[in-house]
Design a protein around this motif. Sequence first.
Motif, mmCIF file in Angstrom:
data_model
loop_
_atom_site.group_PDB
_atom_site.id
_atom_site.type_symbol
_atom_site.label_atom_id
_atom_site.label_comp_id
_atom_site.label_asym_id
_atom_site.label_seq_id
_atom_site.Cartn_x
_atom_site.Cartn_y
_atom_site.Cartn_z
ATOM 1 N N MET A 79 0.827 -1.212 0.000
ATOM 2 C CA MET A 79 0.000 0.000 0.000
ATOM 3 C C MET A 79 0.858 1.258 0.000
ATOM 4 S SD MET A 79 -3.316 -0.672 2.413
ATOM 5 C CE MET A 79 -4.674 -1.689 1.826
ATOM 6 N N LEU A 80 1.940 1.252 0.763
ATOM 7 C CA LEU A 80 2.817 2.428 0.805
ATOM 8 C C LEU A 80 3.520 2.631 -0.541
ATOM 9 C CD1 LEU A 80 4.427 2.178 4.359
ATOM 10 C CD2 LEU A 80 2.498 3.585 3.599
ATOM 11 N N ALA A 81 3.935 1.543 -1.153
ATOM 12 C CA ALA A 81 4.565 1.655 -2.468
ATOM 13 C C ALA A 81 3.555 2.146 -3.502
ATOM 14 C CB ALA A 81 5.148 0.307 -2.888
ATOM 15 N N ASP A 82 2.315 1.688 -3.356
ATOM 16 C CA ASP A 82 1.238 2.150 -4.234
ATOM 17 C C ASP A 82 1.011 3.649 -4.048
ATOM 18 O OD1 ASP A 82 -1.422 1.708 -5.828
ATOM 19 O OD2 ASP A 82 -2.042 2.672 -3.954
ATOM 20 N N ALA A 83 1.094 4.122 -2.810
ATOM 21 C CA ALA A 83 0.921 5.554 -2.544
ATOM 22 C C ALA A 83 2.020 6.360 -3.220
ATOM 23 C CB ALA A 83 0.918 5.804 -1.038
ATOM 24 N N ASP A 84 3.229 5.847 -3.221
ATOM 25 C CA ASP A 84 4.321 6.540 -3.912
ATOM 26 C C ASP A 84 4.044 6.637 -5.413
ATOM 27 O OD1 ASP A 84 5.864 7.103 -1.699
ATOM 28 O OD2 ASP A 84 7.708 6.292 -2.560
ATOM 29 N N ALA A 85 3.475 5.590 -5.982
ATOM 30 C CA ALA A 85 3.107 5.638 -7.399
ATOM 31 C C ALA A 85 2.063 6.728 -7.624
ATOM 32 C CB ALA A 85 2.570 4.277 -7.846
ATOM 33 N N ALA A 86 1.157 6.884 -6.664
ATOM 34 C CA ALA A 86 0.135 7.922 -6.768
ATOM 35 C C ALA A 86 0.754 9.312 -6.636
ATOM 36 C CB ALA A 86 -0.925 7.706 -5.695
ATOM 37 N N ILE A 87 1.766 9.438 -5.785
ATOM 38 C CA ILE A 87 2.475 10.717 -5.656
ATOM 39 C C ILE A 87 3.083 11.095 -6.992
ATOM 40 C CG2 ILE A 87 4.511 11.813 -4.639
ATOM 41 C CD1 ILE A 87 3.882 10.203 -2.067
ATOM 42 N N LYS A 88 3.649 10.127 -7.651
ATOM 43 C CA LYS A 88 4.263 10.366 -8.965
ATOM 44 C C LYS A 88 3.239 10.923 -9.952
ATOM 45 C CE LYS A 88 7.222 7.318 -10.485
ATOM 46 N NZ LYS A 88 7.847 6.106 -11.074
ATOM 47 N N SER A 89 1.982 10.525 -9.769
ATOM 48 C CA SER A 89 0.914 10.965 -10.667
ATOM 49 C C SER A 89 0.161 12.185 -10.147
ATOM 50 C CB SER A 89 -0.081 9.816 -10.895
ATOM 51 O OG SER A 89 0.569 8.694 -11.471
#
Length: 286
Positions: free
Chosen positions: A244-254
Motif C-alpha cells: 500500500m505504501l509503495a502504491d501511494a508513492d506511485a500515486a504521488i508520482k501521478s
Amino acid sequence: MIAVTGASGQLGRLVIKSLLNQTAPSNIIALVRNADTVADFAALGVTVRTADYELPESYAEALKDVDKLLLISSSAVGQRTPQHASVINAAKANGVQLLAYTSILRTDVSPIMLAREHKETEALIAASGVPAVLLRNGWYSENYTENLAPVLQHGAVIGHAGEGRIATASRSDYAAAAAAVLLSNEDQAGKIYELAGDEEFSLSEYAAVVASVSGKQVSYIDMPQQDLTNALIGAGLPEGFAAMLADADAAIKSGWLTDSSKTLSRLIGRPTTPIADSIRNALSTV
C-alpha cells in the motif's frame, strides 16, 4: 458535547489538546478502549468513555448526549469499514447532530489503495443520513519525519515517487483543522474539505532539506514499485501494508497527494507547518 474517537492516538490527542485551548473540558468526551491512556485528559476535566470497535454495542452507550462527533479513521487497515460502520450506526441511533470524518485527499476519485476504505466509509456516512462533514486529509509530514533514524543511518530516502510533488502538513495542523470545524458556529453539514500543506516538494527535495537541516549527506533513491515494496518488507512492514505504501508513492508520482487550494491554512488561520520545521522537531528526538 464534542466526542473524539481514538482519543489516545497521535491525532486524537492533538485534537483534544486543540479543543482544550478553545473550549471547556466539560464540553469534550474522549472515546478510548482503555481509559488509563487518557488519564491526563481526565485529570483536566475531560469526560472519558470506553468504546471498542470489537464491541459495537459500546459505541451505542458511549455516544449518548453527543452533539458533535469526530470519527478519526481507524488504524486497522483492512478492517476499517466495518469498524467505522459501528460508529456511524451508533451516531445515527443517538441523534448526533454532526459527524466529522477524517478521510483522505480526493477520496471520491483517488486511485490510491488506501483510499478504498475511506471511500466505503464516506458512502456509509451518506447512506446513514447523519449530518456530516468530510475532512479529507493529505499526507502527514510525520509519515516521513518519523523515519529519520534509518534515513540518517543509511544516508538515503527511498521511494517510487520520481519527481512527483507532495503537499504535507503536520498532524498538529490537521488536528487544528478538525477542532476548528467542530467548534465552528457555521453549519458544517455537507461540507467537504480537501486539506493539504501550503508547500509542496518532491522526495529528492525532501532529502536535500534533511541533509541541510541535519548536516549529513542524504540523497533520494528512486526505485521500481516492487523493489520498494520488498525493501519495506525487509524493514519489517507487513507485506500488504508495504504494498500500500509503495502504491501511494506511485500515486504521488501521478500527482494525487498534492493540492494547491490552501484550504487547510485558511481553516486554521495560519500557514501550515513547513517540512523543514517538522524535520527539525523530529531530529531533536533522534
